[in-house]
Design a protein around this motif. Structure first.
Motif, PDB file in Angstrom:
ATOM      1  N   ASN A  10       0.883  -1.166   0.000  1.00  0.00           N
ATOM      2  CA  ASN A  10       0.000   0.000   0.000  1.00  0.00           C
ATOM      3  C   ASN A  10       0.915   1.209   0.000  1.00  0.00           C
ATOM      4  O   ASN A  10       1.729   1.367   0.905  1.00  0.00           O
ATOM      5  N   ARG A  63       3.584   0.232   2.987  1.00  0.00           N
ATOM      6  CA  ARG A  63       3.573  -0.797   4.024  1.00  0.00           C
ATOM      7  C   ARG A  63       3.808  -2.149   3.357  1.00  0.00           C
ATOM      8  O   ARG A  63       3.164  -2.495   2.378  1.00  0.00           O
ATOM      9  N   SER A  65       3.690  -6.058   2.737  1.00  0.00           N
ATOM     10  CA  SER A  65       2.752  -7.146   2.954  1.00  0.00           C
ATOM     11  C   SER A  65       3.423  -8.421   2.454  1.00  0.00           C
ATOM     12  O   SER A  65       3.689  -8.557   1.266  1.00  0.00           O
ATOM     13  N   ASP A  76       6.648  -8.164   7.457  1.00  0.00           N
ATOM     14  CA  ASP A  76       5.255  -7.857   7.194  1.00  0.00           C
ATOM     15  C   ASP A  76       4.826  -6.670   8.053  1.00  0.00           C
ATOM     16  O   ASP A  76       5.127  -6.616   9.249  1.00  0.00           O
ATOM     17  N   ASN A  77       4.176  -5.686   7.451  1.00  0.00           N
ATOM     18  CA  ASN A  77       3.658  -4.471   8.091  1.00  0.00           C
ATOM     19  C   ASN A  77       4.707  -3.400   8.373  1.00  0.00           C
ATOM     20  O   ASN A  77       4.368  -2.357   8.936  1.00  0.00           O
ATOM     21  N   ASP A  78       5.975  -3.620   8.022  1.00  0.00           N
ATOM     22  CA  ASP A  78       6.960  -2.549   8.145  1.00  0.00           C
ATOM     23  C   ASP A  78       6.599  -1.419   7.184  1.00  0.00           C
ATOM     24  O   ASP A  78       5.970  -1.650   6.147  1.00  0.00           O
ATOM     25  N   LEU A  79       7.019  -0.228   7.514  1.00  0.00           N
ATOM     26  CA  LEU A  79       6.759   0.929   6.671  1.00  0.00           C
ATOM     27  C   LEU A  79       8.051   1.308   5.948  1.00  0.00           C
ATOM     28  O   LEU A  79       9.070   1.549   6.583  1.00  0.00           O
ATOM     29  N   LYS A 145      10.028   0.280  11.737  1.00  0.00           N
ATOM     30  CA  LYS A 145       9.513  -0.948  12.339  1.00  0.00           C
ATOM     31  C   LYS A 145       8.776  -0.665  13.630  1.00  0.00           C
ATOM     32  O   LYS A 145       9.113   0.266  14.345  1.00  0.00           O
ATOM     33  N   LYS A 146       7.812  -1.521  13.930  1.00  0.00           N
ATOM     34  CA  LYS A 146       7.187  -1.509  15.247  1.00  0.00           C
ATOM     35  C   LYS A 146       7.874  -2.590  16.086  1.00  0.00           C
ATOM     36  O   LYS A 146       8.263  -3.634  15.556  1.00  0.00           O
TER      37      LYS A 146
END
Length: 147
Positions: A10, A63, A65, A76-79, A145-146
């Motif tokens: 995305n 982001r 996926s 996965d889900n890193d920006l 990253k989260k």
């Protein structure tokens, strides 16, 4: 604001503000013994846009996926921070548009051949041919990253 959505990525266009940013303590955070509190007396502000974005007009976020780039530290889900003004080059991590879909892979350029290499052995290396609809859309400059 989503600029483009696909199964793999995305893509977002950043919205820059004139805010001062978050508080920033430029003392270095010790991973050993705690620092004395007087180290935190001087407050500064940090803008992630100023730290991560070199070219405002050509920078986008996307982001991740999927798991094809976990060996390069892209989970996965890193920006991703992507700069479209940077020239593609061998060994760079790039966001590519391939046959109607966006994908992020490591570029491998050898003479007149281009390969898109995942950083996960469970995914195949992709050889780009004349038959493919292919564009290097931008180069990944940073990952957020989260934890």
């Amino acid at each position: 604001m989503i600029a483009h959505k696909s199964n793999a990525l995305n893509i977002f266009q950043p919205q820059f503000t004139e805010s001062l940013g978050a508080l920033f303590f430029d003392t270095g955070i010790s991973a050993g013994f705690p620092s004395p509190t007087e180290d935190f007396e001087e407050q500064q502000h940090l803008s992630l846009d100023k730290e991560l974005v070199r070219n405002k007009e050509t920078t986008f976020y996307a982001r991740v996926s999927g798991q094809s780039m976990i060996g390069a530290g892209l989970d996965d889900n890193d920006l991703l921070v992507i700069d479209r003004s940077l020239a593609p080059a061998n060994n760079k991590i790039a966001v590519c548009f391939l046959d109607g879909e966006f994908t992020v892979k490591r570029l491998r350029v050898d003479k007149d051949e281009i390969w898109l290499q995942p950083e996960n052995p469970n995914y195949p290396i992709i050889r780009v041919t004349e038959d493919n609809d292919f564009v290097v859309w931008g180069i990944v400059t940073n990952v957020i990253k989260k934890v």
